[in-house]
Design a protein around this motif. Structure first.
Motif, PDB file in Angstrom:
ATOM      1  N   GLN A   1       0.862  -1.182   0.126  1.00 59.67           N
ATOM      2  CA  GLN A   1      -0.051  -0.049  -0.068  1.00 59.67           C
ATOM      3  C   GLN A   1       0.743   1.232   0.067  1.00 59.67           C
ATOM      4  O   GLN A   1       1.831   1.317   0.620  1.00 59.67           O
ATOM      5  N   GLY A   2       0.358   2.257  -0.853  1.00 55.50           N
ATOM      6  CA  GLY A   2       1.175   3.448  -0.791  1.00 55.50           C
ATOM      7  C   GLY A   2       2.299   3.533  -1.826  1.00 55.50           C
ATOM      8  O   GLY A   2       3.093   4.367  -1.800  1.00 55.50           O
ATOM      9  N   GLU A   3       2.155   2.503  -2.808  1.00 58.09           N
ATOM     10  CA  GLU A   3       3.158   2.335  -3.789  1.00 58.09           C
ATOM     11  C   GLU A   3       4.751   2.120  -3.160  1.00 58.09           C
ATOM     12  O   GLU A   3       5.725   2.649  -3.807  1.00 58.09           O
ATOM     13  N   ARG A   4       4.794   1.432  -2.016  1.00 54.05           N
ATOM     14  CA  ARG A   4       5.901   1.261  -1.224  1.00 54.05           C
ATOM     15  C   ARG A   4       6.547  -0.344  -1.817  1.00 54.05           C
ATOM     16  O   ARG A   4       5.620  -0.878  -1.889  1.00 54.05           O
ATOM     17  N   LEU A   5       7.665  -0.332  -1.604  1.00 57.22           N
ATOM     18  CA  LEU A   5       8.153  -1.553  -1.822  1.00 57.22           C
ATOM     19  C   LEU A   5       8.977  -2.418  -0.703  1.00 57.22           C
ATOM     20  O   LEU A   5       9.439  -1.815   0.131  1.00 57.22           O
ATOM     21  N   ALA A   6       8.516  -3.573  -0.599  1.00 57.03           N
ATOM     22  CA  ALA A   6       8.964  -4.410   0.464  1.00 57.03           C
ATOM     23  C   ALA A   6       9.679  -5.578  -0.219  1.00 57.03           C
ATOM     24  O   ALA A   6       9.184  -6.368  -0.803  1.00 57.03           O
ATOM     25  N   PRO A   7      10.836  -5.899   0.284  1.00 55.16           N
ATOM     26  CA  PRO A   7      11.887  -6.987  -0.230  1.00 55.16           C
ATOM     27  C   PRO A   7      11.290  -8.280   0.254  1.00 55.16           C
ATOM     28  O   PRO A   7      10.742  -8.535   1.192  1.00 55.16           O
ATOM     29  N   LEU A   8      11.493  -9.286  -0.580  1.00 54.03           N
ATOM     30  CA  LEU A   8      11.093 -10.593  -0.203  1.00 54.03           C
ATOM     31  C   LEU A   8      12.059 -10.955   0.883  1.00 54.03           C
ATOM     32  O   LEU A   8      13.001 -10.652   1.009  1.00 54.03           O
TER      33      LEU A   8
ATOM     34  N   GLY B   1       8.859  -0.836 -13.494  1.00 48.68           N
ATOM     35  CA  GLY B   1       7.415  -1.226 -13.842  1.00 48.68           C
ATOM     36  C   GLY B   1       6.257  -0.575 -13.203  1.00 48.68           C
ATOM     37  O   GLY B   1       6.561   0.520 -12.720  1.00 48.68           O
ATOM     38  N   ASP B   2       5.130  -1.075 -13.028  1.00 48.92           N
ATOM     39  CA  ASP B   2       3.858  -0.572 -12.611  1.00 48.92           C
ATOM     40  C   ASP B   2       3.857  -0.719 -10.931  1.00 48.92           C
ATOM     41  O   ASP B   2       3.986  -1.753 -10.463  1.00 48.92           O
ATOM     42  N   LEU B   3       3.787   0.495 -10.319  1.00 47.62           N
ATOM     43  CA  LEU B   3       3.868   0.706  -8.695  1.00 47.62           C
ATOM     44  C   LEU B   3       2.466   0.777  -8.312  1.00 47.62           C
ATOM     45  O   LEU B   3       2.440   0.836  -7.019  1.00 47.62           O
ATOM     46  N   HIS B   4       1.546   0.869  -9.141  1.00 48.59           N
ATOM     47  CA  HIS B   4      -0.012   1.269  -8.718  1.00 48.59           C
ATOM     48  C   HIS B   4      -0.568  -0.260  -8.420  1.00 48.59           C
ATOM     49  O   HIS B   4      -1.624  -0.120  -7.605  1.00 48.59           O
ATOM     50  N   ARG B   5       0.020  -1.316  -8.875  1.00 45.57           N
ATOM     51  CA  ARG B   5      -0.767  -2.681  -8.528  1.00 45.57           C
ATOM     52  C   ARG B   5      -0.237  -3.194  -7.376  1.00 45.57           C
ATOM     53  O   ARG B   5       0.999  -3.595  -7.411  1.00 45.57           O
ATOM     54  N   VAL B   6      -0.827  -3.406  -6.388  1.00 42.41           N
ATOM     55  CA  VAL B   6      -0.635  -3.831  -5.172  1.00 42.41           C
ATOM     56  C   VAL B   6      -0.478  -5.308  -5.136  1.00 42.41           C
ATOM     57  O   VAL B   6      -1.173  -6.200  -5.556  1.00 42.41           O
ATOM     58  N   GLY B   7       0.760  -5.847  -4.560  1.00 41.96           N
ATOM     59  CA  GLY B   7       1.111  -7.183  -4.578  1.00 41.96           C
ATOM     60  C   GLY B   7       1.736  -7.574  -5.967  1.00 41.96           C
ATOM     61  O   GLY B   7       2.226  -8.977  -5.679  1.00 41.96           O
TER      62      GLY B   7
END
Length: 206
Positions: A80-87, A157-163
Motif C-alpha cells: 500500500q502507498g506504492e511502497r516496495l517491500a523486499p521478499l 514497472g507498475d507501482l500502482h498494482r498492489v501485490g
C-alpha cells in the motif's frame, strides 16, 4: 770489535729516504664514496602523469557496466502507498552488490598499479599519485555509471498494482567503496617499489 746495532730492513730503507710499503688491510687508505642520490623528477613527469590519470579514469566506464551485469537485483513486492517491500532473504543482495563492486575495483586497482609500474622511465611518486587519483576517478565513474546501467537493465514497472512482484535494481548504499581501487593501486605500486633494489627504481635502465 764493538757490536753494531742491527737494524731491521724497514729502518735501513727509511734511512735511505724511502718509505716502506706496509702490508695488510689496515694500511690501505679508507675509500671515500661519493654516491649522489637521484632526485625526484617532477617537471618531466607531469605530462606523462596526466596521461596516466586520464587513461586510468576511463577504465571506470567498463567497470560500471560490468558491475551492473554481475550485481544481483532484489525481488520486491508492491504494498500500500506504492511502497516496495523486499521478499524474505532478498535483502541480502544489498551486501552482494557492495561486495561485487569492491572485488571488481580491488582487482582493477591491483592491475592498474602493476601496469603503471611497467612504465620504467616514468617510475616515481609523481606517476604513482597520478595512478591513485585516476583510480579514484575511475571508481567514482564506475559508481555513477553502474547505477545508471542497472536502472536501465531492471526497470521497476507498475507501482500502482498492489501485490505485484518487481525487480529492484542493484544499489550501492555506501560512497566509501570508491576508496578501494586507489588503495589497491597504491598497494601494488608500493610493493613493486619496495621489491626494487635500485635507488632510481630502475629508470636509467629503461
Amino acid at each position: 770489535m764493538p757490536e753494531q746495532p742491527v737494524g731491521s730492513p724497514e729502518s735501513r730503507v727509511e734511512s735511505d729516504g724511502v718509505v716502506p710499503a706496509e702490508r695488510g688491510p689496515e694500511a690501505l687508505p679508507p675509500a671515500e664514496w661519493h654516491h649522489a642520490r637521484p632526485r625526484v623528477v617532477v617537471r618531466r613527469d607531469l605530462m606523462p602523469a596526466v596521461s596516466v590519470l586520464s587513461t586510468v579514469a576511463l577504465v571506470g566506464l567498463p567497470v560500471g557496466w560490468l558491475w551492473s551485469r554481475l550485481a544481483p537485483p532484489q525481488q520486491v513486492r508492491v504494498v500500500q502507498g506504492e511502497r516496495l517491500a523486499p521478499l524474505p532473504l532478498e535483502s541480502y543482495h544489498r551486501f552482494d552488490d557492495l561486495a561485487v563492486f569492491l572485488l571488481l575495483t580491488l582487482a582493477v586497482g591491483l592491475v592498474t598499479g602493476g601496469a603503471v609500474w611497467l612504465l620504467r622511465q616514468r617510475r616515481g611518486p609523481v606517476v604513482m599519485l597520478a595512478a591513485a587519483l585516476g583510480s579514484l576517478v575511475a571508481a567514482w565513474l564506475a559508481l555513477r555509471t553502474g547505477l545508471s546501467f542497472a536502472e536501465g537493465l531492471y526497470p521497476l514497472g507498475d507501482l500502482h498494482r498492489v501485490g505485484a512482484l518487481l525487480w529492484d535494481p542493484p544499489r550501492l548504499e555506501s560512497g566509501w567503496v570508491v576508496l578501494a581501487q586507489p588503495l589497491a593501486a597504491l598497494l601494488a605500486y608500493g610493493a613493486c617499489a619496495a621489491w626494487n633494489g635500485h635507488d632510481d627504481l630502475g629508470r636509467r635502465l629503461g
